[in-house]
Design a protein around this motif. Structure first.
Motif, PDB file in Angstrom:
ATOM      1  N   TRP A 129     -34.392  48.085  56.105  1.00  0.00           N
ATOM      2  CA  TRP A 129     -33.508  49.184  56.467  1.00  0.00           C
ATOM      3  C   TRP A 129     -32.475  48.693  57.476  1.00  0.00           C
ATOM      4  CZ3 TRP A 129     -31.383  53.282  54.953  1.00  0.00           C
ATOM      5  CH2 TRP A 129     -30.886  54.244  55.825  1.00  0.00           C
ATOM      6  N   ASP A 130     -31.223  48.683  57.059  1.00  0.00           N
ATOM      7  CA  ASP A 130     -30.146  48.143  57.875  1.00  0.00           C
ATOM      8  C   ASP A 130     -28.949  49.077  57.808  1.00  0.00           C
ATOM      9  OD1 ASP A 130     -28.655  46.450  59.461  1.00  0.00           O
ATOM     10  OD2 ASP A 130     -28.049  45.166  57.788  1.00  0.00           O
ATOM     11  N   PRO A 131     -29.042  50.258  58.446  1.00  0.00           N
ATOM     12  CA  PRO A 131     -27.984  51.261  58.351  1.00  0.00           C
ATOM     13  C   PRO A 131     -26.732  50.830  59.107  1.00  0.00           C
ATOM     14  CG  PRO A 131     -29.578  51.924  59.985  1.00  0.00           C
ATOM     15  CD  PRO A 131     -30.134  50.683  59.339  1.00  0.00           C
ATOM     16  N   PRO A 132     -25.609  51.480  58.816  1.00  0.00           N
ATOM     17  CA  PRO A 132     -24.351  51.109  59.477  1.00  0.00           C
ATOM     18  C   PRO A 132     -24.285  51.490  60.955  1.00  0.00           C
ATOM     19  CG  PRO A 132     -24.028  53.002  58.045  1.00  0.00           C
ATOM     20  CD  PRO A 132     -25.411  52.496  57.776  1.00  0.00           C
ATOM     21  N   ARG A 133     -25.218  52.322  61.421  1.00  0.00           N
ATOM     22  CA  ARG A 133     -25.367  52.607  62.845  1.00  0.00           C
ATOM     23  C   ARG A 133     -26.848  52.845  63.105  1.00  0.00           C
ATOM     24  NH1 ARG A 133     -22.980  57.681  61.142  1.00  0.00           N
ATOM     25  NH2 ARG A 133     -24.495  59.386  61.246  1.00  0.00           N
ATOM     26  N   PRO A 134     -27.287  52.824  64.346  1.00  0.00           N
ATOM     27  CA  PRO A 134     -28.711  53.056  64.613  1.00  0.00           C
ATOM     28  C   PRO A 134     -29.190  54.368  63.984  1.00  0.00           C
ATOM     29  CG  PRO A 134     -27.625  52.258  66.580  1.00  0.00           C
ATOM     30  CD  PRO A 134     -26.530  52.505  65.575  1.00  0.00           C
ATOM     31  N   HIS A 135     -30.296  54.302  63.261  1.00  0.00           N
ATOM     32  CA  HIS A 135     -30.818  55.452  62.526  1.00  0.00           C
ATOM     33  C   HIS A 135     -32.286  55.189  62.235  1.00  0.00           C
ATOM     34  CE1 HIS A 135     -31.354  58.439  59.322  1.00  0.00           C
ATOM     35  NE2 HIS A 135     -30.195  58.971  59.656  1.00  0.00           N
ATOM     36  N   ASP A 136     -33.144  56.208  62.436  1.00  0.00           N
ATOM     37  CA  ASP A 136     -34.584  56.039  62.257  1.00  0.00           C
ATOM     38  C   ASP A 136     -35.041  56.118  60.808  1.00  0.00           C
ATOM     39  OD1 ASP A 136     -35.080  55.594  64.904  1.00  0.00           O
ATOM     40  OD2 ASP A 136     -35.722  57.640  65.369  1.00  0.00           O
ATOM     41  N   GLY A 137     -34.117  56.350  59.886  1.00  0.00           N
ATOM     42  CA  GLY A 137     -34.474  56.380  58.477  1.00  0.00           C
ATOM     43  C   GLY A 137     -34.743  57.784  57.955  1.00  0.00           C
ATOM     44  N   PHE A 138     -35.151  57.857  56.682  1.00  0.00           N
ATOM     45  CA  PHE A 138     -35.278  59.126  55.978  1.00  0.00           C
ATOM     46  C   PHE A 138     -36.708  59.355  55.495  1.00  0.00           C
ATOM     47  CE2 PHE A 138     -30.888  57.784  55.627  1.00  0.00           C
ATOM     48  CZ  PHE A 138     -30.204  58.937  55.982  1.00  0.00           C
ATOM     49  N   VAL A 139     -37.058  60.623  55.356  1.00  0.00           N
ATOM     50  CA  VAL A 139     -38.371  61.007  54.850  1.00  0.00           C
ATOM     51  C   VAL A 139     -38.312  60.989  53.325  1.00  0.00           C
ATOM     52  CG1 VAL A 139     -40.127  62.815  54.759  1.00  0.00           C
ATOM     53  CG2 VAL A 139     -38.813  62.451  56.866  1.00  0.00           C
ATOM     54  N   THR A 140     -38.968  59.997  52.724  1.00  0.00           N
ATOM     55  CA  THR A 140     -39.016  59.891  51.260  1.00  0.00           C
ATOM     56  C   THR A 140     -40.488  59.695  50.862  1.00  0.00           C
ATOM     57  OG1 THR A 140     -38.445  57.531  51.383  1.00  0.00           O
ATOM     58  CG2 THR A 140     -36.644  59.092  51.020  1.00  0.00           C
ATOM     59  N   GLY A 141     -40.882  58.478  50.485  1.00  0.00           N
ATOM     60  CA  GLY A 141     -42.284  58.211  50.166  1.00  0.00           C
ATOM     61  C   GLY A 141     -42.865  59.177  49.149  1.00  0.00           C
ATOM     62  N   GLU A 142     -44.016  59.756  49.451  1.00  0.00           N
ATOM     63  CA  GLU A 142     -44.674  60.664  48.511  1.00  0.00           C
ATOM     64  C   GLU A 142     -43.874  61.935  48.279  1.00  0.00           C
ATOM     65  OE1 GLU A 142     -48.362  62.430  49.665  1.00  0.00           O
ATOM     66  OE2 GLU A 142     -47.735  62.773  51.734  1.00  0.00           O
ATOM     67  N   GLN A 143     -42.909  62.238  49.179  1.00  0.00           N
ATOM     68  CA  GLN A 143     -42.093  63.436  49.024  1.00  0.00           C
ATOM     69  C   GLN A 143     -40.811  63.176  48.230  1.00  0.00           C
ATOM     70  OE1 GLN A 143     -41.493  65.803  52.550  1.00  0.00           O
ATOM     71  NE2 GLN A 143     -43.464  65.237  53.408  1.00  0.00           N
ATOM     72  N   GLY A 144     -40.488  61.918  47.948  1.00  0.00           N
ATOM     73  CA  GLY A 144     -39.314  61.600  47.155  1.00  0.00           C
ATOM     74  C   GLY A 144     -38.016  61.936  47.864  1.00  0.00           C
ATOM     75  N   LEU A 145     -36.943  61.942  47.072  1.00  0.00           N
ATOM     76  CA  LEU A 145     -35.642  62.342  47.588  1.00  0.00           C
ATOM     77  C   LEU A 145     -35.674  63.833  47.870  1.00  0.00           C
ATOM     78  CD1 LEU A 145     -32.543  62.223  48.070  1.00  0.00           C
ATOM     79  CD2 LEU A 145     -32.283  62.454  45.591  1.00  0.00           C
ATOM     80  N   GLY A 146     -35.597  64.242  49.090  1.00  0.00           N
ATOM     81  CA  GLY A 146     -35.461  65.630  49.525  1.00  0.00           C
ATOM     82  C   GLY A 146     -35.694  66.713  48.493  1.00  0.00           C
ATOM     83  N   HIS A 147     -34.675  67.546  48.288  1.00  0.00           N
ATOM     84  CA  HIS A 147     -34.772  68.566  47.253  1.00  0.00           C
ATOM     85  C   HIS A 147     -33.398  68.816  46.650  1.00  0.00           C
ATOM     86  CE1 HIS A 147     -34.138  71.509  50.806  1.00  0.00           C
ATOM     87  NE2 HIS A 147     -33.097  71.701  50.037  1.00  0.00           N
ATOM     88  N   ILE A 148     -33.400  69.534  45.529  1.00  0.00           N
ATOM     89  CA  ILE A 148     -32.165  69.900  44.851  1.00  0.00           C
ATOM     90  C   ILE A 148     -32.189  71.394  44.594  1.00  0.00           C
ATOM     91  CG2 ILE A 148     -33.115  69.431  42.540  1.00  0.00           C
ATOM     92  CD1 ILE A 148     -30.296  68.334  41.810  1.00  0.00           C
ATOM     93  N   VAL A 149     -31.029  72.045  44.732  1.00  0.00           N
ATOM     94  CA  VAL A 149     -30.930  73.495  44.550  1.00  0.00           C
ATOM     95  C   VAL A 149     -29.830  73.793  43.531  1.00  0.00           C
ATOM     96  CG1 VAL A 149     -30.409  75.701  45.658  1.00  0.00           C
ATOM     97  CG2 VAL A 149     -31.776  73.984  46.876  1.00  0.00           C
ATOM     98  N   PHE A 150     -30.156  74.674  42.591  1.00  0.00           N
ATOM     99  CA  PHE A 150     -29.235  75.046  41.535  1.00  0.00           C
ATOM    100  C   PHE A 150     -28.847  76.522  41.639  1.00  0.00           C
ATOM    101  CE2 PHE A 150     -31.817  71.659  39.592  1.00  0.00           C
ATOM    102  CZ  PHE A 150     -30.806  70.777  39.235  1.00  0.00           C
ATOM    103  N   ILE A 151     -27.619  76.816  41.275  1.00  0.00           N
ATOM    104  CA  ILE A 151     -27.203  78.174  40.945  1.00  0.00           C
ATOM    105  C   ILE A 151     -27.544  78.401  39.483  1.00  0.00           C
ATOM    106  CG2 ILE A 151     -25.259  79.771  40.746  1.00  0.00           C
ATOM    107  CD1 ILE A 151     -25.807  79.021  43.616  1.00  0.00           C
ATOM    108  N   VAL A 152     -28.255  79.477  39.180  1.00  0.00           N
ATOM    109  CA  VAL A 152     -28.639  79.763  37.795  1.00  0.00           C
ATOM    110  C   VAL A 152     -28.382  81.237  37.486  1.00  0.00           C
ATOM    111  CG1 VAL A 152     -30.374  77.943  37.657  1.00  0.00           C
ATOM    112  CG2 VAL A 152     -31.040  80.207  38.464  1.00  0.00           C
ATOM    113  N   PRO A 153     -28.133  81.559  36.209  1.00  0.00           N
ATOM    114  CA  PRO A 153     -27.894  82.959  35.854  1.00  0.00           C
ATOM    115  C   PRO A 153     -29.158  83.803  35.843  1.00  0.00           C
ATOM    116  CG  PRO A 153     -27.808  81.576  33.901  1.00  0.00           C
ATOM    117  CD  PRO A 153     -27.910  80.649  35.071  1.00  0.00           C
ATOM    118  N   ASP A 154     -30.331  83.167  35.702  1.00  0.00           N
ATOM    119  CA  ASP A 154     -31.599  83.894  35.626  1.00  0.00           C
ATOM    120  C   ASP A 154     -32.674  83.048  36.305  1.00  0.00           C
ATOM    121  OD1 ASP A 154     -34.095  84.973  34.857  1.00  0.00           O
ATOM    122  OD2 ASP A 154     -33.260  85.790  33.005  1.00  0.00           O
TER     123      ASP A 154
END
Length: 309
Positions: A129-154
């Protein structure tokens, strides 16, 4: 049996894809992964080569959503369920799988025709992990990439498919103020929700993707020192804390038309927790926020009128 383990990656198309080479590292301290075969800019959050892929395109639109399963046997099992449900799963070509950086891939659609993929064995280059500025990283692992939200008609139609066929479990339901309907939050792992559906009659598309920091300081630095705080004109929701998943976050309009929620301290739900689904009715005066998250209208170019198939 639940085959889907986590949200793995999200791809979009955008005429502004090149802006992500500087925008994502500057705002979120993300790394950049290797470009896609078509020149797509890929955003890297952990050991995997990418989590977000921004492809060149004539307009802002969702290209695909990648759901990870943990083995090829799970992928075969999921494909059989999709076939039985009439979701028309298709085994992807070797070329398509390689372009996604995975070993095996099945494509299918949600009930409204949005492009989904299920895959196993994503490539990782194991760069430190070599971010462009100091950063403690992201919560992924068993939880994967965060979440996704959709607009849906139903919302109920979307929820039934994701529970009955894909094996998700409901976490929260929010009844929104008219003209909006219900909003459902579903999970496949300890993350409070991996996917959510906001009901907006006659509309369909990608609303936002959530990425979670390990440190509140990284959210605060991004919000105040990089974006300038409450006065930033691209903010959809200012810094605040949700009632449901208890996340401290803000929402920002991206160069690809959709929103990113950038946050910290999302509520995990243990598999052994006999937790009832939380129901919040905003039409009866319930609060959706613990504090903050003041809303400012922003365009969302990835949401469009829905035409039933």
């Amino acid at each position: 049996m639940q085959e889907i383990a986590k949200l793995g990656y999200v791809g979009v198309r955008s005429p502004s894809y090149e802006q992500w080479r500087t925008w994502a590292p500057d705002v979120f301290a993300c790394m950049l992964g290797p470009d896609g075969d078509d020149g797509a800019v890929r955003v890297k959050l952990d050991d995997f080569d990418y989590r977000l892929s921004i492809h060149p395109g004539d307009e802002h639109e969702l290209a695909y959503v990648g759901w990870e399963v943990l083995s090829h046997r799970d992928l075969d099992s999921l494909a059989a369920k999709l076939e039985k449900a009439g979701a028309n799963p298709r085994r992807a070509s070797r070329e398509l799988a390689e372009s996604r950086g995975v070993l095996d891939l099945v494509t299918f659609e949600d009930p409204f025709g949005q492009p989904y993929e299920a895959y196993c064995y994503q490539s990782a280059d194991y760069r430190l992990w070599d971010p462009p500025r100091p950063h403690d990283g992201f919560v992924t692992g068993e939880q994967g990439l965060g979440h996704i939200v959709f607009i849906v008609p139903d919302a109920r139609e979307a929820v039934d498919f994701h529970i009955d066929v894909l094996g998700f479990k409901p976490s929260d339901i929010v009844r929104l103020n008219e003209p909006l309907g219900e909003m459902w939050f579903l999970r496949a792992n300890p993350r409070h929700h991996n996917v959510a559906f906001l009901e907006m009659p006659g509309m369909l598309g990608l609303h936002h993707v959530y990425i979670e920091c390990r440190s509140l300081d990284d959210v605060g630095y991004s919000y105040y020192d990089v974006l300038g705080g409450d006065g930033n004109t691209d903010l959809l929701m200012k810094l605040g804390r949700h009632v449901g998943d208890q996340t401290v976050s803000y929402y920002i309009h991206t160069p690809a038309g959709f929103f990113i929620e950038y946050g910290w301290d999302g509520l995990p739900i243990k598999e052994s927790d006999p937790r009832s689904v939380e129901y919040v009715d905003l039409r009866k005066g319930k609060r959706p926020e613990m504090w903050g998250h003041h809303f400012t209208m922003q365009p969302n170019e990835t949401v469009r009128p829905y035409k039933a198939r």
